[in-house]
Design an enzyme around this catalytic site. Structure first.
Site, mmCIF file in Angstrom:
data_model
loop_
_atom_site.group_PDB
_atom_site.id
_atom_site.type_symbol
_atom_site.label_atom_id
_atom_site.label_comp_id
_atom_site.label_asym_id
_atom_site.label_seq_id
_atom_site.Cartn_x
_atom_site.Cartn_y
_atom_site.Cartn_z
ATOM 1 N N GLN A 248 116.307 48.667 83.193
ATOM 2 C CA GLN A 248 117.428 48.430 82.292
ATOM 3 C C GLN A 248 118.778 48.701 82.945
ATOM 4 O O GLN A 248 119.814 48.317 82.411
ATOM 5 C CB GLN A 248 117.280 49.282 81.022
ATOM 6 C CG GLN A 248 117.423 50.775 81.259
ATOM 7 C CD GLN A 248 117.114 51.600 80.017
ATOM 8 O OE1 GLN A 248 115.951 51.757 79.642
ATOM 9 N NE2 GLN A 248 118.152 52.106 79.374
ATOM 10 N N CYS B 123 117.314 50.673 76.224
ATOM 11 C CA CYS B 123 115.885 50.976 76.149
ATOM 12 C C CYS B 123 115.262 50.356 74.901
ATOM 13 O O CYS B 123 114.153 49.832 74.934
ATOM 14 C CB CYS B 123 115.645 52.482 76.162
ATOM 15 S SG CYS B 123 116.446 53.374 74.804
ATOM 16 N N HIS C 5 114.856 58.028 73.033
ATOM 17 C CA HIS C 5 114.531 57.003 74.019
ATOM 18 C C HIS C 5 113.426 56.111 73.478
ATOM 19 O O HIS C 5 112.479 56.593 72.888
ATOM 20 C CB HIS C 5 114.084 57.677 75.322
ATOM 21 C CG HIS C 5 113.839 56.711 76.433
ATOM 22 N ND1 HIS C 5 114.670 55.656 76.686
ATOM 23 C CD2 HIS C 5 112.860 56.648 77.359
ATOM 24 C CE1 HIS C 5 114.198 54.972 77.722
ATOM 25 N NE2 HIS C 5 113.105 55.547 78.150
ATOM 26 N N ASN D 138 107.772 52.316 80.633
ATOM 27 C CA ASN D 138 109.201 52.616 80.518
ATOM 28 C C ASN D 138 110.000 51.436 81.076
ATOM 29 O O ASN D 138 109.416 50.469 81.579
ATOM 30 C CB ASN D 138 109.498 53.916 81.287
ATOM 31 C CG ASN D 138 110.817 54.544 80.865
ATOM 32 O OD1 ASN D 138 111.499 54.064 79.945
ATOM 33 N ND2 ASN D 138 111.193 55.617 81.523
#
Ligand SMILES: *[C@@H]1O[C@H](CO)[C@@H](O)[C@H](O)[C@H]1NC(C)=O
Ligand SMILES: *[C@@H]1O[C@H](CO)[C@@H](O)[C@H](O)[C@H]1NC(C)=O
Ligand SMILES: *[C@@H]1O[C@H](CO)[C@@H](O)[C@H](O)[C@H]1NC(C)=O
Length: 323
Positions: A126, A132, A269, A291
């Site tokens: 990102q 996120c 997150h 992630n």
């Protein structure tokens, strides 16, 4: 460019106790990650190296289930990592009832890895943009679409960053996954990554400029609703990655399930759940999580986080998945 500005201004040099080995690490690190710093070792880098060494020594004594290492975020403090990479914005009128995420159906298998079923796209980065939430939402939509249409397509987080402001998201300034789904539902689609590539730019602290370039001809997936429930396993969900070491969990070693009973439960997150299982070596149950901090982070961009250990890091306090 903000990136360059950050490097110059946010990183105080280490003034005292010059350490030549640290200096070597610093030079190697700058070279590896092509960081444009001047010569002085960054204070936050020195602190991180120190933390990694201490942590790994403790891990070798069996005090931790995971090890740490250097990566592209190692010049940042924990506060900076959270600020730039983990901007989740809880809306005031938050309406989905948080339901603990757990495997509880007797019929489900002991372990699942949706990557093996072809439901997960490659790991993305990102960048210095608090998006996120968009990557998490896109990952969930990709999985849902691949599962129902037998077709795995990279969808566009930039589409969500640029176009879902009306639903409470703030581009690189933060957002929330179910608000991204609200947009896709109303918009009746989301573009492909190929047609609407990710930029993740923050210019002059403008986190999104409101320019939406959605093009219906490039629509690659749809969504009709979403659920804030558990047991569905390509779930977007949220957890605070309050690493002792600021996103430097590397896990190159034998067993590595992130288990930190002191991890706070504040949610800030957004990540993507792509499976679960039990680690043979440590015997720890884990959630398999994708992630959006690049492949250099965690286990090739993924992390296994302890499951059935309470709400560690708030991991199972909230989840949402599209349909
Ligand atoms: C939308 O995409 C199509 C197909 O790629 C293209 O022909 C068209 O010019 C695009 N429209 C706009 C407004 O960019
Ligand atoms: C998405 O839904 C709309 C409206 O129901 C439909 O016209 C469109 O074909 C769908 N798009 C895709 C990619 O399935
Ligand atoms: C969602 O959770 C509620 C309460 O646990 C349950 O009654 C309902 O059936 C669940 N819905 C789905 C779609 O799993």
């Amino acid at each position: 460019m903000l990136g360059v500005w950050l490097l110059v201004c946010l990183c105080a040099p280490v003034l005292a106790e010059f350490d030549s080995r640290l200096d070597q690490h610093w030079e190697l690190w700058k070279k590896t990650y092509q960081k444009k710093y001047h010569n002085e070792v960054c204070q936050s880098f020195a602190k991180n190296v120190n933390h990694i060494n201490t942590h790994n020594l403790e891990a070798s004594l069996g005090l931790h289930t995971y090890t740490l290492g250097i990566n592209h975020l190692s010049d940042l403090t924990k506060e900076e990592v959270l600020k730039f990479y983990a901007n989740l914005r809880f809306p005031k009128d938050f309406k989905i009832t948080p339901t603990p995420l757990q495997v509880r159906d007797e019929d489900v298998p002991d372990s699942v890895d949706w990557r093996e079923s072809g439901l997960v796209t490659s790991v993305k980065d990102q960048g210095e943009c608090g998006s996120c939430w968009a990557f998490s939402a896109v990952g969930a939509l990709e999985g849902m679409w691949a599962k129902t249409k037998k077709k795995l397509v990279d969808l566009s987080p930039q589409n969500l960053v640029d176009c879902s402001g009306k639903y409470g998201n703030e581009g690189c300034g933060g957002g929330y996954m179910h608000q991204a789904f609200d947009y896709v539902i109303d918009n009746q689609g989301i573009d492909s990554e190929a047609s609407y590539p990710y930029k993740g730019e923050v210019k002059d602290f403008v986190f999104f400029d409101g320019t939406c370039r959605y093009n219906v001809s490039n629509r690659a997936a749809n969504c009709s609703s979403y659920q804030g429930n558990d047991t569905r396993l390509w779930v977007s969900h949220v957890c605070r990655f309050a690493w002792g070491a600021y996103g430097m969990v590397m896990c190159r070693s034998f067993h590595c399930v992130y288990y930190n009973p002191d991890c706070p439960q504040d949610l800030d997150h957004g990540v993507l759940l792509v499976g679960y299982g039990t680690d043979d070596t440590s015997g720890l149950d884990y959630w398999l999580i994708k992630n959006s901090w690049g492949e250099g982070w965690g286990e090739n961009g993924y992390i296994r986080m302890a499951r059935n250990k309470g709400q560690m890091c708030g991991i199972s306090l909230y989840s949402v998945y599209p349909e």
